[in-house]
Design an enzyme around this catalytic site. Structure first.
Site, PDB file in Angstrom:
ATOM      1  N   LYS A   1       6.734 -19.113 -59.259  1.00 29.41           N
ATOM      2  CA  LYS A   1       5.494 -19.758 -58.851  1.00 29.41           C
ATOM      3  C   LYS A   1       4.565 -18.814 -58.099  1.00 29.41           C
ATOM      4  O   LYS A   1       3.348 -18.884 -58.268  1.00 29.41           O
ATOM      5  CB  LYS A   1       5.792 -20.999 -58.016  1.00 29.41           C
ATOM      6  CG  LYS A   1       6.048 -20.742 -56.568  1.00 29.41           C
ATOM      7  CD  LYS A   1       6.486 -21.992 -55.851  1.00 29.41           C
ATOM      8  CE  LYS A   1       7.291 -21.636 -54.621  1.00 29.41           C
ATOM      9  NZ  LYS A   1       6.473 -21.105 -53.536  1.00 29.41           N
ATOM     10  N   THR A   2       5.132 -17.913 -57.297  1.00 26.50           N
ATOM     11  CA  THR A   2       4.271 -16.974 -56.583  1.00 26.50           C
ATOM     12  C   THR A   2       3.554 -16.068 -57.573  1.00 26.50           C
ATOM     13  O   THR A   2       2.372 -15.754 -57.426  1.00 26.50           O
ATOM     14  CB  THR A   2       5.104 -16.108 -55.624  1.00 26.50           C
ATOM     15  OG1 THR A   2       5.956 -16.956 -54.873  1.00 26.50           O
ATOM     16  CG2 THR A   2       4.206 -15.354 -54.670  1.00 26.50           C
TER      17      THR A   2
ATOM     18  N   ARG B   1      19.085 -21.420 -53.983  1.00 22.75           N
ATOM     19  CA  ARG B   1      18.837 -20.090 -53.408  1.00 22.75           C
ATOM     20  C   ARG B   1      19.745 -19.051 -54.045  1.00 22.75           C
ATOM     21  O   ARG B   1      19.505 -17.858 -53.950  1.00 22.75           O
ATOM     22  CB  ARG B   1      19.104 -20.071 -51.885  1.00 22.75           C
ATOM     23  CG  ARG B   1      18.249 -20.936 -51.004  1.00 22.75           C
ATOM     24  CD  ARG B   1      16.797 -20.816 -51.284  1.00 22.75           C
ATOM     25  NE  ARG B   1      16.374 -21.835 -52.240  1.00 22.75           N
ATOM     26  CZ  ARG B   1      15.240 -21.778 -52.916  1.00 22.75           C
ATOM     27  NH1 ARG B   1      14.431 -20.769 -52.774  1.00 22.75           N
ATOM     28  NH2 ARG B   1      14.913 -22.730 -53.765  1.00 22.75           N
TER      29      ARG B   1
ATOM     30  N   ASP C   1      -0.208 -23.410 -52.186  1.00 24.32           N
ATOM     31  CA  ASP C   1       1.209 -23.139 -52.427  1.00 24.32           C
ATOM     32  C   ASP C   1       2.024 -24.225 -51.724  1.00 24.32           C
ATOM     33  O   ASP C   1       1.555 -24.829 -50.768  1.00 24.32           O
ATOM     34  CB  ASP C   1       1.539 -21.762 -51.833  1.00 24.32           C
ATOM     35  CG  ASP C   1       2.903 -21.278 -52.269  1.00 24.32           C
ATOM     36  OD1 ASP C   1       3.466 -21.867 -53.208  1.00 24.32           O
ATOM     37  OD2 ASP C   1       3.389 -20.300 -51.671  1.00 24.32           O
ATOM     38  N   GLU C   2       3.237 -24.478 -52.175  1.00 26.07           N
ATOM     39  CA  GLU C   2       4.129 -25.466 -51.540  1.00 26.07           C
ATOM     40  C   GLU C   2       3.402 -26.788 -51.315  1.00 26.07           C
ATOM     41  O   GLU C   2       3.452 -27.374 -50.227  1.00 26.07           O
ATOM     42  CB  GLU C   2       4.642 -24.939 -50.185  1.00 26.07           C
ATOM     43  CG  GLU C   2       5.310 -23.583 -50.246  1.00 26.07           C
ATOM     44  CD  GLU C   2       6.743 -23.641 -50.712  1.00 26.07           C
ATOM     45  OE1 GLU C   2       7.167 -24.686 -51.241  1.00 26.07           O
ATOM     46  OE2 GLU C   2       7.431 -22.613 -50.567  1.00 26.07           O
TER      47      GLU C   2
ATOM     48  N   GLN D   1      11.689 -30.162 -53.883  1.00 26.95           N
ATOM     49  CA  GLN D   1      11.906 -29.291 -52.728  1.00 26.95           C
ATOM     50  C   GLN D   1      11.133 -29.753 -51.509  1.00 26.95           C
ATOM     51  O   GLN D   1      10.874 -28.979 -50.591  1.00 26.95           O
ATOM     52  CB  GLN D   1      11.525 -27.855 -53.072  1.00 26.95           C
ATOM     53  CG  GLN D   1      12.495 -27.214 -54.049  1.00 26.95           C
ATOM     54  CD  GLN D   1      12.250 -25.740 -54.219  1.00 26.95           C
ATOM     55  OE1 GLN D   1      12.478 -24.957 -53.314  1.00 26.95           O
ATOM     56  NE2 GLN D   1      11.758 -25.355 -55.384  1.00 26.95           N
TER      57      GLN D   1
END
Length: 725
Positions: A35-36, A606, A220-221, A251
């Site tokens: 996503k980044t 993770r 973002d997020e 998330q």
DNA sequence: TTCTTACCTCTTTTT
DNA sequence: GAGGTAAGAA
């Protein structure tokens, strides 16, 4: 122009997102789906292909780290600096806005930012000012209340009390606190956002200007945005702005601090014609890890739904280890990491995750004993340390002597004979005249209202501050800091403390001088800001890292919350126990379990190659014993992906100290022992994990398989003891 | 006024 | 079990 470098390395969905036509766009980006990369490439695409000027782009994140990373990666893609682009955190960008438009925002030009601790003190003062009992109205709770309201965009006059006395009292505290803040020119974190929003909303010209300027907004997020952050975005986006939101509803783990997943779920309604793009291909983890994560999160009901996949291959199964106690758990983790290191792995490949910070101690001890370097995330950070805050208080007073929080902090640190009595008379005078403490001091002194000794001390303090201001006005920032820690007496004060702690404090103060020597960039649209004010704001907004040697190769210890956004080849999730994770509280409150499950999902995803889950059957936490069953999340992972390993025989069974502890506490008159399996008519089967009280008051704490832990009074609850095999 | 001892609380965290 | 706050003693 050749733009192939912007899209060549992307998969179809990523490319769709990066090259999409302008308009509202929601990117459902699963863990590890890049996503980044999509965000940064989108920014580069807008600039290079759509011809959008860096001035016209606003990109917002939650942490300074993420913002810094995004800026660096965009600059790398474009091969040029993007100074004027607004990339930052919600707080950082709001701060920038308020510094430019302080007049419209009705703030003093040199307004100061309160960090959480400053805010707590300020709330405490407000409570004392209202003559309320701090026991009954803990400052911390009031602070939570105030922040919660501000995060919802509410001022005291907007809150309906419905005749509830508690609510009424809280509103009074909020009002008093806000008055004090305005007087002192102080702005807390939530206020930065709220004030920016109000200023923009109530000022047509400003609003029009920024709506025209920022035609492209990227977030973002997005699943972590709260009410006010979302309102902020919608206001700037207006009806025609293009909002590019990247997030993952699975998330969302910050509901407890006001984040609203609904912002994702209802995105379509607020932005008609929204295009949704799903990124489900995962580039991070093995098949087993992803399958486990997918299966776990399936148990949640409120989801947009998505399924991660990979072609990396199955990989090793997940390992589950049930330890006797937390020491055995730590030993297991340390041994696995030793094996990893001995086979040529790096320490920094490994991350140990846990639910709560209190769990880190035992692990730290084990790593220390094994001689393995480790690093704990979280805890006090540089600018939050006592000695640093002391020095900053003096610096703030030099900049703005009406800053009451700094005044209270500095006036008797180091001790100069100004005690509670003198201070409270100053506070009273300030409250009555509705002026700052500094102002009140001046008036008290001219009125000669203080006794000889106190009077000398107070005027000495004021002279000290005024002298500092005069003497440092021509100095560079680092020389100013040096002058202040010297002449305030702080350095000498901490030098007197010959313990290790004291020495560390002195070192930190000297490091502060160094930090002040590093160049700070005052953004070009905040020209009127002094170096000192920029430094102080930065200290509040970016509290600094907690450990200096970041680059070192060491094992990473952190909570699952702080692990979000990170990835490691080797991940351990410890404390997989019912009552700890999911936490007892989340089991008791309905609806909270799903967020807990999402946290587990975050933890699992993770891991790149190897994932270990561990639990301790017996754990001492907060000085109490806990006997637990495995977390329900363990059983939600299908057995195909997880392998349970039995404790090894050569482990000496560690002491389970129930016999001694019983003697110390009180006699167990319940007739049930800890660990006993019992059956309850309504709640079903469970395990006794604690007991207290005597005779008719005797109670047992039972951890039920289906409904979680409950206290039961033996005299009423008909418990049947079960035989354990 | 300041230093010392008893008491209470205690998820998760960024800004 | 530790850290922070509040009441007591020097």
């Amino acid at each position: 122009m050749d733009v192939s470098h912007l899209i060549d390395a992307l998969n179809t969905e990523q490319r769709d997102a990066v090259t999409a036509e302008p308009g509202p766009l929601l990117i459902q980006a699963g863990a590890g789906s890049g996503k980044t990369r999509v965000l940064t490439h989108r920014i580069a695409w807008l600039n290079q292909v759509e011809g959008v000027s860096p001035f016209g782009i606003l990109a917002v994140t939650f942490t300074n780290k993420a913002a810094g990373e995004m800026r660096a990666r965009v600059e790398e893609l474009l091969g040029t600096a993007i100074g004027p682009m607004w990339i930052g955190t919600f707080h950082g960008l709001s701060h920038r806005f308020l510094r430019i438009h302080w007049k419209e925002a009705k703030l003093p030009q040199t307004f100061q930012i309160l960090d959480s601790e400053d805010q707590r003190r300020m709330v405490q003062r407000a409570i004392r000012g209202l003559d309320l009992d701090e026991k009954k109205w803990p400052p911390r709770n009031a602070m939570w209340y105030i922040n919660e309201k501000k995060d919802e965009g509410l001022r005291p006059q907007h809150i309906r009390d419905d005749g509830d006395p508690t609510e009424q009292q809280m509103i009074r505290i909020y009002t008093a606190y806000q008055t004090a803040c305005d007087l002192a020119g102080a702005v807390d974190f939530a206020e930065l956002l709220l004030r920016a929003l109000e200023t923009l909303r109530d000022n047509d010209e400003l609003l029009e200007h920024y709506q025209k300027r920022f035609r492209h907004l990227l977030v973002d997020e997005f699943q972590d945005t709260n009410t006010i952050q979302y309102a902020w975005l919608r206001l700037i986006a207006g009806d025609t702005g293009n909002l590019f939101a990247v997030g993952d509803d699975d998330q969302s783990i910050y509901g407890w601090r006001g984040a609203k997943v609904e912002n994702i779920l209802n995105f379509n309604q607020h932005f008609p014609g929204t295009r949704v793009i799903r990124l489900e291909r995962n580039y991070r983890s093995t098949g087993n890890i992803l399958n486990a994560a997918n299966a776990l999160i399936e148990n949640n009901t409120d989801r947009l739904g998505k399924n991660l996949w990979t072609d990396i291959g199955e990989g090793d199964p997940i390992t589950f280890y049930s330890a006797y106690n937390e020491g055995d758990e730590a030993r297991f983790v340390v041994e696995r990491i030793m094996e990893h290191i001995n086979t040529g792995g790096r320490r920094s490949d490994a991350a140990i995750l846990y639910r709560s910070n209190a769990q880190s101690r035992v692990l730290e001890e084990a790593f220390f004993r094994a001689g393995i370097r480790y690093r704990v995330y979280g805890g006090l950070r540089f600018f939050e340390r006592m000695e640093i805050k002391d020095a900053l208080a003096y610096l703030r007073l030099i900049s703005l002597s009406d800053d009451d929080v700094s005044f209270e902090r500095a006036i008797n640190q180091p001790p100069r004979g100004i005690g509670d009595k003198t201070l409270s008379s100053i506070r009273n005078a300030a409250r009555e005249a509705n002026v700052s403490l500094w102002h009140a001091c001046a008036e008290i002194l001219t009125a000669n209202a203080l006794k000889g000794r106190a009077s000398t001390a107070v005027s000495g303090f004021m002279t000290l501050i005024m002298n500092m201001r005069k003497e440092t006005s021509e100095l560079s920032l680092d020389k100013t800091v040096e002058y202040v820690i010297e002449h305030s007496g702080l350095l000498d004060h901490y030098k007197k403390d010959r313990t290790e702690k004291g020495e560390a404090r002195v070192e930190n103060l000297l490091e502060l001088v160094g930090a002040a020597g590093a160049p700070i960039d005052v953004p070009e649209d905040m020209p009127e800001m002094s170096q000192l004010d920029a430094f102080l704001s930065n200290a509040a907004l970016e509290a600094g890292d907690n450990q200096a040697d970041e680059g070192e190769d060491c094992v990473q210890l952190m909570t699952m919350h702080s692990a979000k956004g990170l990835e490691f080849p080797l991940v351990f999730i410890t404390g997989m126990e019912q009552g700890l994770f999911p936490s007892k509280r989340s089991v008791e409150e309905s609806g909270k379990i799903e967020e807990e499950r999402r946290l587990c999902y975050v933890g699992i995803t993770r891991a790149e190659q190897r994932l270990f889950l561990t639990m301790a059957e017996h754990r001492r936490l907060y000085g109490r014993d806990h006997f637990s069953t495995p977390s329900r999340f363990i059983s939600e992972i299908p057995s195909d992906f997880i392998m349970e390993i039995r404790p090894r025989l050569n482990v000496s069974r560690p002491m389970v100290q129930t016999p001694q502890r019983k003697a110390i506490r009180e006699d167990n008159t319940t007739g049930l022992s800890i660990g006993q399996r019992v059956m309850h008519g309504k709640f079903g089967e469970g395990t006794v994990t604690d007991y207290e009280g005597q005779g008719a008051h005797a109670r047992v704490y039972v951890n039920f398989e289906t409904v979680g832990s409950k206290w039961l009074v033996l005299a009423y609850a008909k418990l049947e003891a079960l035989n354990t095999a």
